[in-house]
Scaffold this motif. Structure first.
Motif, PDB file in Angstrom:
ATOM      1  N   UNK A  68       0.825  -1.206   0.000  1.00 28.39           N
ATOM      2  CA  UNK A  68       0.000   0.000   0.000  1.00 28.39           C
ATOM      3  C   UNK A  68       0.863   1.263   0.000  1.00 28.39           C
ATOM      4  N   UNK A  69       1.852   1.319   0.858  1.00 29.03           N
ATOM      5  CA  UNK A  69       2.674   2.528   0.935  1.00 29.03           C
ATOM      6  C   UNK A  69       3.539   2.702  -0.308  1.00 29.03           C
ATOM      7  N   UNK A  70       3.978   1.630  -0.899  1.00 25.27           N
ATOM      8  CA  UNK A  70       4.719   1.751  -2.169  1.00 25.27           C
ATOM      9  C   UNK A  70       3.797   2.233  -3.283  1.00 25.27           C
ATOM     10  N   UNK A  71       2.565   1.743  -3.316  1.00 25.13           N
ATOM     11  CA  UNK A  71       1.596   2.206  -4.316  1.00 25.13           C
ATOM     12  C   UNK A  71       1.317   3.693  -4.161  1.00 25.13           C
ATOM     13  N   UNK A  72       1.355   4.171  -2.928  1.00 25.27           N
ATOM     14  CA  UNK A  72       1.102   5.592  -2.662  1.00 25.27           C
ATOM     15  C   UNK A  72       2.330   6.454  -2.918  1.00 25.27           C
ATOM     16  N   UNK A  73       3.425   5.852  -3.417  1.00 23.67           N
ATOM     17  CA  UNK A  73       4.584   6.618  -3.860  1.00 23.67           C
ATOM     18  C   UNK A  73       5.715   6.773  -2.860  1.00 23.67           C
ATOM     19  N   UNK A  74       5.690   6.038  -1.764  1.00 25.95           N
ATOM     20  CA  UNK A  74       6.756   6.155  -0.770  1.00 25.95           C
ATOM     21  C   UNK A  74       7.954   5.290  -1.150  1.00 25.95           C
ATOM     22  N   UNK A 116      -6.890   0.856  -4.408  1.00 26.12           N
ATOM     23  CA  UNK A 116      -6.098   1.900  -5.044  1.00 26.12           C
ATOM     24  C   UNK A 116      -5.734   1.505  -6.475  1.00 26.12           C
ATOM     25  N   UNK A 117      -5.343   0.249  -6.647  1.00 24.89           N
ATOM     26  CA  UNK A 117      -5.018  -0.241  -7.993  1.00 24.89           C
ATOM     27  C   UNK A 117      -6.227  -0.258  -8.905  1.00 24.89           C
ATOM     28  N   UNK A 118      -7.372  -0.667  -8.379  1.00 26.07           N
ATOM     29  CA  UNK A 118      -8.602  -0.678  -9.188  1.00 26.07           C
ATOM     30  C   UNK A 118      -8.991   0.722  -9.625  1.00 26.07           C
ATOM     31  N   UNK A 119      -8.864   1.684  -8.719  1.00 23.63           N
ATOM     32  CA  UNK A 119      -9.230   3.056  -9.060  1.00 23.63           C
ATOM     33  C   UNK A 119      -8.241   3.686 -10.029  1.00 23.63           C
ATOM     34  N   UNK A 129      -7.468  -9.411  -6.347  1.00 27.59           N
ATOM     35  CA  UNK A 129      -6.968  -9.168  -4.991  1.00 27.59           C
ATOM     36  C   UNK A 129      -8.017  -8.491  -4.131  1.00 27.59           C
ATOM     37  N   UNK A 130      -8.736  -7.541  -4.714  1.00 26.81           N
ATOM     38  CA  UNK A 130      -9.818  -6.868  -3.970  1.00 26.81           C
ATOM     39  C   UNK A 130     -10.896  -7.874  -3.574  1.00 26.81           C
TER      40      UNK A 130
END
Length: 181
Positions: A68-74, A116-119, A129-130
């Motif tokens: 999740x945090x990697x997907x959010x750009x961290x 986040x990936x779906x959106x 996964x969802x």
């Protein structure tokens, strides 16, 4: 354990004949009869099964939070710190004896990452996964946490809908507290 005892006795795990007149077993979501880690209890016994289930869900929650945090750009290090902090948070550690809550919360970061990936791009892997994370949440035995998870999911991607979310949260609080206008 009660479900496994019933199956070992040649019965369907429908009713637990424990104290007093017994109680529903298969219909009780707290038993998590259909949750995959319930097999660990059958294979390793109650104590070891609980240990394996806890370790598996700590790893799952760490992976989900890292994703999740990697997907959010961290960057990787902050994502790793977030993963370790979430996996060893007070909420999860204190509730180890309530394995259903640990199993439930462990899936939340993966659910948010998949959402986040779906959106963002809506690939098949994100949808699968969802779906898996949602099913795991529902089967995990932590259903009392479902309203809180729904609020987290609703608030997750609502930066542009803050006013609507605040009024919805206000309405829900008023309904739960029984306040009239």
């Amino acid at each position: 354990v009660a479900a496994l005892r019933a199956v070992a006795g040649g019965e369907l795990p429908i009713w637990d004949r424990g104290a007093w007149g017994g109680w529903p077993l298969l219909a009780n979501p707290y038993y998590a009869v259909f949750y995959p880690s319930t097999l660990l209890f059958a294979l390793a016994g109650p104590a070891r099964g609980l240990g394996f289930a806890v370790v598996a869900h700590v790893l799952l929650s760490a992976f989900g939070m890292f994703w999740l945090t990697r997907r959010r750009g961290h960057e990787p290090w902050p994502a790793l710190i977030a993963a370790v902090s979430f996996s060893f948070s007070t909420f999860l550690i204190v509730r180890i004896r309530h394995i259903g809550f640990v199993q439930f919360v462990a899936w939340v970061p993966a659910l948010l990452a998949a959402l986040d990936g779906c959106l963002a791009e809506c690939r098949r892997r994100h949808v699968v996964t969802l779906a898996v994370a949602t099913c795991a949440l529902l089967l995990s035995g932590g259903l009392p946490l479902l309203p809180f998870a729904a609020l987290v999911v609703a608030a997750y991607r609502s930066e542009e809908h803050t006013a609507e979310l605040q009024s919805l949260a206000y309405l829900v609080c008023r309904l739960l507290l029984g306040k009239k206008k």
